[in-house]
Design a protein around this motif. Structure first.
Motif, PDB file in Angstrom:
ATOM      1  N   PHE A 207     -18.583  -8.267  97.328  1.00 58.80           N
ATOM      2  CA  PHE A 207     -18.512  -8.604  95.954  1.00 58.80           C
ATOM      3  C   PHE A 207     -17.217  -9.103  95.447  1.00 58.80           C
ATOM      4  N   PRO A 208     -16.998 -10.295  94.685  1.00 56.98           N
ATOM      5  CA  PRO A 208     -18.203 -11.156  93.965  1.00 56.98           C
ATOM      6  C   PRO A 208     -18.753 -12.059  95.029  1.00 56.98           C
ATOM      7  N   LEU A 209     -20.104 -12.457  95.052  1.00 53.41           N
ATOM      8  CA  LEU A 209     -20.850 -13.232  95.938  1.00 53.41           C
ATOM      9  C   LEU A 209     -20.480 -14.649  95.226  1.00 53.41           C
ATOM     10  N   PHE A 210     -20.384 -15.860  96.080  1.00 51.15           N
ATOM     11  CA  PHE A 210     -20.381 -17.011  95.652  1.00 51.15           C
ATOM     12  C   PHE A 210     -21.230 -17.929  96.330  1.00 51.15           C
ATOM     13  N   PHE A 211     -22.103 -18.407  95.461  1.00 59.07           N
ATOM     14  CA  PHE A 211     -23.245 -19.318  95.937  1.00 59.07           C
ATOM     15  C   PHE A 211     -23.185 -20.717  95.340  1.00 59.07           C
ATOM     16  N   GLN A 212     -22.135 -21.513  95.825  1.00 58.30           N
ATOM     17  CA  GLN A 212     -22.031 -22.897  95.233  1.00 58.30           C
ATOM     18  C   GLN A 212     -23.078 -23.764  95.612  1.00 58.30           C
ATOM     19  N   GLU A 213     -24.209 -23.529  95.279  1.00 62.00           N
ATOM     20  CA  GLU A 213     -25.240 -24.505  95.604  1.00 62.00           C
ATOM     21  C   GLU A 213     -26.201 -25.173  94.411  1.00 62.00           C
ATOM     22  N   LYS A 214     -26.901 -26.218  94.557  1.00 63.81           N
ATOM     23  CA  LYS A 214     -27.796 -26.439  93.516  1.00 63.81           C
ATOM     24  C   LYS A 214     -29.204 -26.485  94.278  1.00 63.81           C
ATOM     25  N   LEU A 215     -30.189 -25.728  93.570  1.00 63.42           N
ATOM     26  CA  LEU A 215     -31.397 -25.713  94.144  1.00 63.42           C
ATOM     27  C   LEU A 215     -32.145 -26.479  93.359  1.00 63.42           C
ATOM     28  N   VAL A 216     -32.954 -27.498  93.564  1.00 67.03           N
ATOM     29  CA  VAL A 216     -33.787 -28.316  92.863  1.00 67.03           C
ATOM     30  C   VAL A 216     -35.271 -28.075  92.924  1.00 67.03           C
ATOM     31  N   PHE A 217     -36.002 -27.932  91.993  1.00 68.05           N
ATOM     32  CA  PHE A 217     -37.334 -27.875  91.857  1.00 68.05           C
ATOM     33  C   PHE A 217     -37.863 -28.917  90.923  1.00 68.05           C
ATOM     34  N   GLU A 218     -39.050 -29.527  91.373  1.00 68.52           N
ATOM     35  CA  GLU A 218     -39.664 -30.539  90.940  1.00 68.52           C
ATOM     36  C   GLU A 218     -41.108 -30.169  90.716  1.00 68.52           C
ATOM     37  N   LYS A 219     -41.764 -30.612  89.720  1.00 66.82           N
ATOM     38  CA  LYS A 219     -43.155 -30.448  89.717  1.00 66.82           C
ATOM     39  C   LYS A 219     -43.962 -31.343  88.756  1.00 66.82           C
ATOM     40  N   ASP A 220     -44.939 -31.782  89.090  1.00 65.00           N
ATOM     41  CA  ASP A 220     -45.798 -32.770  88.408  1.00 65.00           C
ATOM     42  C   ASP A 220     -46.979 -32.026  87.766  1.00 65.00           C
ATOM     43  N   PHE A 221     -47.092 -32.323  86.418  1.00 65.26           N
ATOM     44  CA  PHE A 221     -48.214 -31.643  85.932  1.00 65.26           C
ATOM     45  C   PHE A 221     -49.293 -32.743  85.537  1.00 65.26           C
ATOM     46  N   ALA A 222     -50.005 -32.943  86.284  1.00 67.64           N
ATOM     47  CA  ALA A 222     -51.060 -34.205  86.303  1.00 67.64           C
ATOM     48  C   ALA A 222     -52.074 -34.031  84.926  1.00 67.64           C
ATOM     49  N   ASP A 223     -52.320 -32.654  84.810  1.00 69.92           N
ATOM     50  CA  ASP A 223     -53.216 -32.725  83.515  1.00 69.92           C
ATOM     51  C   ASP A 223     -52.879 -32.212  82.364  1.00 69.92           C
ATOM     52  N   ILE A 224     -51.243 -32.404  82.164  1.00 71.98           N
ATOM     53  CA  ILE A 224     -50.634 -32.113  80.888  1.00 71.98           C
ATOM     54  C   ILE A 224     -50.315 -33.437  80.258  1.00 71.98           C
ATOM     55  N   VAL A 225     -50.832 -33.700  78.979  1.00 72.90           N
ATOM     56  CA  VAL A 225     -50.333 -34.699  78.171  1.00 72.90           C
ATOM     57  C   VAL A 225     -49.456 -34.514  76.917  1.00 72.90           C
TER      58      VAL A 225
END
Length: 145
Positions: free
Chosen positions: A34-52
Motif C-alpha cells: 500500500f498504497p496501490l495505484f491502478f492508473q487505468e480506465k475501465l469502460v462499461f457500455e450498455k444499450d437499454f433497448a426497451d427504455i424510452v
C-alpha cells in the motif's frame, strides 16, 4: 487504494475487479504494497433497448448493483480482501447536484474489509464519467444507451 499502516502477509499481486451494468472487468495486477495505484480506465457500455423515458433508466439503475472487489492472487483461486457494493445509480451519480462542469470528480469510498484482512478498511479513490445518449432503433423508436 490506501490503507495506512497495513502490511500484507501474503506477497502475491493484487487487482481490483469491477462489476457494473452486468459486465465484469478487472485492472492489471500491482505489487502487494500500500498504497496501490491502478492508473487505468475501465469502460462499461450498455444499450437499454426497451427504455424510452430517462426516469425508467433511473429506476432500472437503482435495482442494479455495482460491486468492487480487491483481490489478491493467493492460490488456489485468489482471496478477496475488501469489497464495496452500492446500487448502480448512486455509484455512477453520487450527488444529484453535480453539474457538467464537475465531470470526472474524484471520489473516495471505504471498502468493507473481509474477515481475513487485518487492519483498517481500505480507502478507494476514483472518478466516474457517465454519458447517456439517445439513439434510434431501426423501427424508428428511440431508446437510451
Amino acid at each position: 487504494i490506501t490503507c495506512p499502516g497495513v502490511l500484507l502477509k501474503d506477497k502475491e499481486e493484487l487487482y481490483l475487479s469491477v462489476f457494473v451494468l452486468g459486465q465484469y472487468k478487472k485492472t492489471q495486477c500491482v505489487p502487494a504494497v500500500f498504497p496501490l495505484f491502478f492508473q487505468e480506465k475501465l469502460v462499461f457500455e450498455k444499450d437499454f433497448a426497451d427504455i424510452v423515458d430517462p426516469g425508467d433508466l433511473v429506476k432500472l439503475l437503482e435495482f442494479d448493483t455495482a460491486v468492487l472487489e480487491l483481490i489478491q492472487l493467493v492460490p488456489p483461486v485468489g482471496k478477496i480482501l475488501a469489497t464495496y457494493e452500492e446500487n448502480t445509480r448512486d455509484f455512477l451519480f453520487p450527488d444529484p447536484k453535480l453539474t457538467r462542469g464537475h465531470r470526472g470528480l474524484e471520489r473516495e469510498i471505504l471498502m468493507k474489509r473481509s474477515s481475513s484482512f487485518t487492519g483498517i478498511a481500505p480507502k478507494l479513490r476514483f472518478s466516474t464519467v457517465s454519458l447517456i445518449a439517445e439513439s434510434l432503433l431501426s423501427s424508428g423508436r428511440s431508446h437510451i444507451q
